[in-house]
Enzyme design. Sequence first.
Site, PDB file in Angstrom:
ATOM      1  CG  ASP A 111      -2.238   0.729   0.947  1.00  0.00           C
ATOM      2  OD1 ASP A 111      -2.257   1.581   0.046  1.00  0.00           O
ATOM      3  OD2 ASP A 111      -3.230   0.470   1.634  1.00  0.00           O
ATOM      4  CD  GLU A 167     -19.608   6.669   4.393  1.00  0.00           C
ATOM      5  OE1 GLU A 167     -19.426   5.902   5.352  1.00  0.00           O
ATOM      6  OE2 GLU A 167     -20.551   6.534   3.599  1.00  0.00           O
TER       7      GLU A 167
END
Length: 888
Positions: free
Chosen positions: A275, A636
């Site tokens: 990542d 979000e």
Amino acid sequence: MKKSLISLVIALSVCACSTSQPSGETGSDSAPAYQNNDLDMPTRVRDLVSRMTLNEKVGQMYNDAPAIERLGIPSYDYWNEALHGVARAGHATVFPQAIGMAAMWNRELLFDVASTISDEGRAKHHYFASHDARYRYTGLTYWSPNINIFRDPRWGRGQETYGEDPYLTGELAVQFIHGLQGDDEHYLKSAATAKHFAVHNGPEISRHSDNYVVSPKDLYETYLPAFEKAIVEGDVEAVMCAYNRVNGSPACGSEMLLKEILRGEYQFDGHVMSDCGAIADFFDTEAHNVVRSPAVAAAWAVTAGTDLNCGTGRRSVFANLVWAVQKGLLSEELIDQAVERLFMTRFKLGLFDAPDRVPYSKIPLDSVSSDAHLKLAQTATEQSLVLLKNDGILPLKTGVKVAVIGPNATNQDVLLGNYNGLPTQPVTPLQGIIKQVGADNVTYAPGSPIIADVYGHWQVLDRSVLFHEDTSGNLQPGLNADYYAVERLPVSDFTNLRGSANWAQTPSASRVETSMSFYFERSPVNDEVLGNFGAVWSGLLIPKTSGSYRFNTQGELYLDGERVTAAVPLQAGVQYEIRVQQLFINDLMENTAAMTDQFWALEWVNESRDLLAEALTAAQYADVIVVAAGISPRIEGEEMPVKLEGFNYGDRADIDLPDVQQQLIQALHKTGKPMVLVNFSGSAMALNWENENVDAIVQAFYPGEATGTALARILWGEANPSGRLPVTFYRNLEGFAPFDDYNMENRTYKYFDGEVLYPFGHGLSYSDFRYEALKAPSTLERGQDLTLTVTLSNLSDIAGEQVTQVYVQMPDAPVRVPNTELKGFTRSALNGGESQEVSINIPANELVYIDEKGKKQPYTGALKISIGDGQPGYAGQGKIQTSVVTIQ
């Protein structure tokens, strides 16, 4: 570099660049083996990698791998996204967000969606490559799907997943991967990536430093099954390791995860990437801080099995690998192994073969957002919408007058979710309803912000309020737009690595722009694809209404010569000199083009309006109120700078609707008008009061660019709702463990012991489906598949589609097992009055439990079977059939 020139360079330099005779080379006068299309790909890859120096090989282990011109290797950036459409690369068909596609519970449709995404990705890649645009988001290695388990409703990135159930997630992942990667015998259409491996699902704010401790049972029962299916059944090409530590070790350095499980148990042979920035977390004192130097972090990651370092913009840690090899921290053979894995993917994609050998290279650019693709998006959206409650108000009657109220009625953000492309035909809920019933039958008001000063009803400034003077001094609509050539300057301010540029003294192009929303695929200066330029828009702003206005733009905005950075008071009819300027310059550090991932816009909102009063007025003229409420991907999502009541840096601190929206809905309820609530969110919401007081509730998630059209068809009965929840909707967070506790006790439908609002698998229809005549064996030999057959009938006169779900319970297991567990599902389409037999096969390898050591054990004993409209204990009478099968 042109192909002919590349070939010449190869011919002149290939012998000189190799220090030893490479594998597969047949002689100094012949073409190198890696150029021989008749050889197998592993041989070609080994030959190519053997010709690289150590520095060159290490360079190929960054996500933005540089060109090696002497070998004819073009630059390539592995970073691309395709979560629910080709993302961040300009226009593309935008399908429902992943959580919405999970709500379809439709393997076949998800395959079709993924296949369409890869068609568009192929077309866009070849278009960009033909213009030598090799930035991030132009390649064919897609970092999708996200198959982490949505174990806690507070996780802001849960919208990117297929929900909380490992079985559903794994089944859908396989179809999405197959659709992305294609079915050619020799070539991949695109390369899918299963992420984030493993044990990764929040909190966002602390993911770079958290250590998640999991038992072997939870690891293999919850966190790994979807990855196993993605790798073993899906044959996924790549895996992304996670930021967090797992049982003490960084995921991208975990030999347990990457060697023992991924390469060992699952026999994965593709490449592994980090990542982005995860390797830097190894030594970052504010992150994991488990080693002291970048070189040690890089050596650790590669030794464990991480092949690619994403993160050149945040400490390009693998740049230290040459030093690490020199110091003996790892061998060059491990570098070779990693680079060979990476080039195998590029060879499988056909990137080193002539286009006429690669069938996918012929997909035309006009397939992007074609009519067929947009129609498929609408079908997906219709199947993703979940009818949670209906007191009989739906479907709405023809001729009804509707008040469309709510902060998401015109909010394009909720159509798109995150990791999205740019839609060509976005339809908001308001637009869809107006098209359905006509503007004369619709009143509208935003009603409230989403929360605090986060608005859903931003408006693009256009010709109605923007003006310029013509040569005679008369006002004309729109702003003067001047576009300038720019020259990038060397980096002198090392705190701002994006760079700066000199602007030309005079514009290269000028025109009038009447609406301040653009997507620049080509530079208006020289027509270069994704080229650099500077822009200045100037003229007059004349508001129609007085108020305090907040602006939203990526550019520098000036009113009457003053820079605007906060809300400003403006008077109706007053002329304000307006100037907006923006430098569009490609980011060399991040290898991103200035205009690939978003529209450029100048928007505003009048904060002085009494939004609640406007909503009550709009409701007076209506027969029914449709409230478009919920939250937004602006609050979000992934590691966001958002700290508001109920929201914590992208995650949720509670799961209620924001207070301001609750107040709006309760005020509208007092009007006595029937009300339909359409909730937009990527996560579960505690709609407790709404469930008791609102007539109907539709859960929309983030439904894609066809939202308004599909929603209107559902509300008026032209389409029959058939979506099912891929997550549990809880009443509150009472009894939940802390967010960073990864023990699965009391989480998800499989282990939760409390009362829920809407269960996993729930969803209503306008049809009346019933089940009867279950056929199941009374006994079954261990190791045999279980086949179930049931009669499904549509007792109504309304055609519809039904999702049949199979759950099992294992009361005789010697260890803790799930309360109930999904083990099969299928979709059936029935006309009114029609019946059909539905057969579902449960493979023997699903009839197992996980012991305390994490091992699969065949189950023996009484197996409780439920088949029908949902979970046992929640599906109503006639909606489910049950049986007990004794496994011997």
